[in-house]
Design an enzyme around this catalytic site. Structure first.
Site, PDB file in Angstrom:
ATOM      1  N   LYS A 197       0.852  -1.188   0.000  1.00  0.00           N
ATOM      2  CA  LYS A 197       0.000   0.000   0.000  1.00  0.00           C
ATOM      3  C   LYS A 197       0.884   1.234   0.000  1.00  0.00           C
ATOM      4  O   LYS A 197       1.693   1.437   0.902  1.00  0.00           O
ATOM      5  CB  LYS A 197      -0.909   0.002   1.227  1.00  0.00           C
ATOM      6  CG  LYS A 197      -1.803   1.238   1.303  1.00  0.00           C
ATOM      7  CD  LYS A 197      -2.791   1.151   2.437  1.00  0.00           C
ATOM      8  CE  LYS A 197      -3.614   2.424   2.508  1.00  0.00           C
ATOM      9  NZ  LYS A 197      -4.589   2.377   3.600  1.00  0.00           N
ATOM     10  N   ARG A 207     -10.485  10.812   1.957  1.00  0.00           N
ATOM     11  CA  ARG A 207     -10.383  11.590   3.200  1.00  0.00           C
ATOM     12  C   ARG A 207     -11.706  12.324   3.456  1.00  0.00           C
ATOM     13  O   ARG A 207     -12.138  12.453   4.587  1.00  0.00           O
ATOM     14  CB  ARG A 207      -9.210  12.577   3.126  1.00  0.00           C
ATOM     15  CG  ARG A 207      -7.868  11.922   2.784  1.00  0.00           C
ATOM     16  CD  ARG A 207      -7.153  11.348   3.987  1.00  0.00           C
ATOM     17  NE  ARG A 207      -6.208  10.302   3.615  1.00  0.00           N
ATOM     18  CZ  ARG A 207      -4.928  10.481   3.308  1.00  0.00           C
ATOM     19  NH1 ARG A 207      -4.406  11.690   3.328  1.00  0.00           N
ATOM     20  NH2 ARG A 207      -4.159   9.454   2.983  1.00  0.00           N
ATOM     21  N   ARG A 218       1.027  10.074   5.570  1.00  0.00           N
ATOM     22  CA  ARG A 218       1.253   8.721   6.075  1.00  0.00           C
ATOM     23  C   ARG A 218       2.579   8.136   5.569  1.00  0.00           C
ATOM     24  O   ARG A 218       2.735   6.935   5.435  1.00  0.00           O
ATOM     25  CB  ARG A 218       0.109   7.800   5.630  1.00  0.00           C
ATOM     26  CG  ARG A 218      -1.283   8.294   5.970  1.00  0.00           C
ATOM     27  CD  ARG A 218      -2.294   7.177   5.865  1.00  0.00           C
ATOM     28  NE  ARG A 218      -3.664   7.635   5.809  1.00  0.00           N
ATOM     29  CZ  ARG A 218      -4.355   8.125   6.848  1.00  0.00           C
ATOM     30  NH1 ARG A 218      -3.788   8.222   8.030  1.00  0.00           N
ATOM     31  NH2 ARG A 218      -5.614   8.503   6.687  1.00  0.00           N
ATOM     32  N   GLU A 234       7.269  -6.651   1.223  1.00  0.00           N
ATOM     33  CA  GLU A 234       6.024  -6.493   2.000  1.00  0.00           C
ATOM     34  C   GLU A 234       5.110  -7.701   1.822  1.00  0.00           C
ATOM     35  O   GLU A 234       4.512  -8.192   2.786  1.00  0.00           O
ATOM     36  CB  GLU A 234       5.286  -5.207   1.581  1.00  0.00           C
ATOM     37  CG  GLU A 234       5.954  -3.911   2.038  1.00  0.00           C
ATOM     38  CD  GLU A 234       5.705  -3.608   3.520  1.00  0.00           C
ATOM     39  OE1 GLU A 234       5.092  -4.422   4.219  1.00  0.00           O
ATOM     40  OE2 GLU A 234       6.139  -2.523   3.968  1.00  0.00           O
ATOM     41  N   LYS A 249      -2.249  -1.510  -3.747  1.00  0.00           N
ATOM     42  CA  LYS A 249      -3.103  -0.330  -3.688  1.00  0.00           C
ATOM     43  C   LYS A 249      -2.262   0.926  -3.724  1.00  0.00           C
ATOM     44  O   LYS A 249      -1.260   0.983  -3.022  1.00  0.00           O
ATOM     45  CB  LYS A 249      -3.887  -0.378  -2.375  1.00  0.00           C
ATOM     46  CG  LYS A 249      -4.810   0.779  -2.144  1.00  0.00           C
ATOM     47  CD  LYS A 249      -5.388   0.703  -0.765  1.00  0.00           C
ATOM     48  CE  LYS A 249      -6.273   1.910  -0.557  1.00  0.00           C
ATOM     49  NZ  LYS A 249      -6.847   1.929   0.766  1.00  0.00           N
ATOM     50  N   SER A 275     -10.285   5.892  -4.466  1.00  0.00           N
ATOM     51  CA  SER A 275     -11.178   7.047  -4.596  1.00  0.00           C
ATOM     52  C   SER A 275     -10.731   8.043  -5.664  1.00  0.00           C
ATOM     53  O   SER A 275     -11.555   8.530  -6.443  1.00  0.00           O
ATOM     54  CB  SER A 275     -11.290   7.751  -3.242  1.00  0.00           C
ATOM     55  OG  SER A 275     -10.016   8.148  -2.759  1.00  0.00           O
ATOM     56  N   TYR A 314     -15.342   1.201  -6.708  1.00  0.00           N
ATOM     57  CA  TYR A 314     -16.604   1.860  -6.348  1.00  0.00           C
ATOM     58  C   TYR A 314     -17.651   1.676  -7.446  1.00  0.00           C
ATOM     59  O   TYR A 314     -18.819   1.987  -7.237  1.00  0.00           O
ATOM     60  CB  TYR A 314     -16.351   3.350  -6.050  1.00  0.00           C
ATOM     61  CG  TYR A 314     -15.420   3.520  -4.866  1.00  0.00           C
ATOM     62  CD1 TYR A 314     -15.903   3.405  -3.565  1.00  0.00           C
ATOM     63  CD2 TYR A 314     -14.046   3.741  -5.048  1.00  0.00           C
ATOM     64  CE1 TYR A 314     -15.050   3.520  -2.476  1.00  0.00           C
ATOM     65  CE2 TYR A 314     -13.186   3.870  -3.966  1.00  0.00           C
ATOM     66  CZ  TYR A 314     -13.697   3.747  -2.684  1.00  0.00           C
ATOM     67  OH  TYR A 314     -12.846   3.853  -1.604  1.00  0.00           O
TER      68      TYR A 314
HETATM   69  C1  PBG Z   1      -7.043   3.396   5.549  1.00  0.00           C
HETATM   70  C2  PBG Z   1      -7.537   3.361   4.145  1.00  0.00           C
HETATM   71  C3  PBG Z   1      -7.452   4.374   3.190  1.00  0.00           C
HETATM   72  C4  PBG Z   1      -8.086   3.878   2.045  1.00  0.00           C
HETATM   73  C5  PBG Z   1      -8.540   2.607   2.339  1.00  0.00           C
HETATM   74  N1  PBG Z   1      -8.172   2.302   3.631  1.00  0.00           N
HETATM   75  C6  PBG Z   1      -6.926   5.759   3.293  1.00  0.00           C
HETATM   76  C7  PBG Z   1      -5.494   6.011   3.451  1.00  0.00           C
HETATM   77  O1  PBG Z   1      -4.680   5.092   3.569  1.00  0.00           O
HETATM   78  O2  PBG Z   1      -5.145   7.180   3.493  1.00  0.00           O
HETATM   79  C8  PBG Z   1      -8.227   4.633   0.756  1.00  0.00           C
HETATM   80  C9  PBG Z   1      -9.281   4.127  -0.169  1.00  0.00           C
HETATM   81  C10 PBG Z   1      -9.555   5.045  -1.293  1.00  0.00           C
HETATM   82  O3  PBG Z   1      -8.887   6.086  -1.475  1.00  0.00           O
HETATM   83  O4  PBG Z   1     -10.496   4.748  -2.045  1.00  0.00           O
HETATM   84  N2  PBG Z   1      -8.050   2.979   6.450  1.00  0.00           N
END
Ligand code: PBG
Length: 326
Positions: A197, A207, A218, A234, A249, A275, A314
């Site tokens: 990730k 967010r 992060r 990982e 991801k 997203s 989505y």
């Molecule tokens: C963390 C999490 C995130 C997403 C899924 N799980 C946000 C992040 O890591 O900042 C993002 C999913 C998306 O952007 O569609 N709980």
């Protein structure tokens, strides 16, 4: 003899021919619908940066889950947005907290006809918005976070999750969650590890979706987009810790990573079309700059082609509707 003899265009002459020779096709059973449930609302709440996606009430979530099951989707991935947040994300452990309750509601709605998955992370539950608890110096404390993740895993399993999906990128998270699940008698609950990730600008709309309180970034726990080899490390660590499935991801800017992981993984590989990927296509389509349906289908096909066995998107429900038409 005329040249060329081999004419690839022959297999592109009509839709039936193209369909027959297609090397990859997407099936509803490999699609997973991410869904948000928010505690303090009485009507579904639109997410402006993700047109068409809402924060659900428990009623609208149950309907969305029932529809997903009806269409033959693979699964649903639940994210909770609590009314109260604190430094350690205690609402995540409350059996009646928004996410654990949603898991129970969705399970009672769909039974075993749809795989019920839950995001296992603290960022939606902490008042600072980080995926873990903070040490005195303000950094994210890996091992203190692991203790909470282990308890979250058990709480989600007890609520009825088929699969828990740790997404916080803490070192060792899969191992402690697996051990806690086993100790609690939840040997049959699977772990889908967000293995590779990356820290991504494309999480922006998420967010808003979870009303995130995060002020910084992060980058001390999520991967650096400059790194490719590290994704294999990982994944190997998560496999050694007992991951049943692994995830890459985001998807579209990381198709090379997905192909690498698909090449080496002995377990199913998921990819999350996040997203920002959703928002970009919706925004361009809304402006008339691209053909919406064609762009969605092409983007999801590219994720499949790169090697994903499972795709979180989505558009899962809409895609399944289209696939049914064909
Ligand atoms: C963390 C999490 C995130 C997403 C899924 N799980 C946000 C992040 O890591 O900042 C993002 C999913 C998306 O952007 O569609 N709980």
């Amino acid at each position: 003899m005329t040249f060329p003899v081999q004419r690839p265009r022959r297999l592109r002459t009509n839709p039936a021919m193209r369909r027959m020779v297609a090397e990859y096709r997407v099936h509803p059973a490999e699609l997973i619908l991410p869904a948000f449930i928010r505690e303090d609302i009485s009507q579904p709440n639109p997410i402006s940066s993700m047109p068409g996606v809402v924060q659900h009430t428990s009623d609208s979530l149950k309907k969305a889950a029932a529809q997903a099951a009806e269409l033959g989707l693979g699964g649903i991935m639940l994210f909770g947005i609590p009314a109260q947040r604190d430094a350690t994300g205690t609402a995540s452990l409350d059996p009646n907290g928004v996410l654990n309750k949603a898991i129970r509601d969705v399970r009672s709605e769909v039974g075993d006809t749809l795989v019920v998955m839950s995001d296992l992370c603290l960022d939606e539950f902490t008042d600072h918005g980080h995926c873990g608890v903070l040490a005195d110096d303000g950094t994210v404390d890996n091992d203190a976070t692991l203790d909470i993740y282990a308890q979250m895993g058990v709480a989600q399993a007890e609520a009825g999750a088929h699969v828990v999906a740790p997404s916080g990128m803490m070192d060792g998270q899969v191992g402690v969650i697996r051990a806690a699940l086993d100790a609690a008698g939840a040997q049959d609950v699977s772990v889908l590890a967000y293995a590779a990730k990356y820290a991504s600008a494309f999480y922006g709309p998420f967010r808003e979706a979870v009303d995130s309180q995060l002020a910084g970034d992060r980058r001390t726990y999520q991967m650096d987009s400059a790194n490719r080899r590290e994704a294999i490390l990982e994944v190997e660590l998560d496999l050694a810790e007992g991951a049943d499935m692994v995830m890459v991801k985001p998807a579209m800017s990381y198709l090379d990573i997905l192909a690498d992981v698909a090449d080496m993984s002995p377990v199913p590989v998921a990819a999350y079309q996040i997203s920002g990927e959703y928002a970009m296509i919706e925004a361009a389509a809304a402006n008339g700059w691209i053909n919406r349906r064609a762009a969605i289908e092409e983007s999801v096909t590219s994720i499949k082609r790169a090697g994903a066995n499972l795709i979180l998107t989505y558009w899962a429900t809409e895609l399944a509707t289209w696939l049914k038409e064909k």
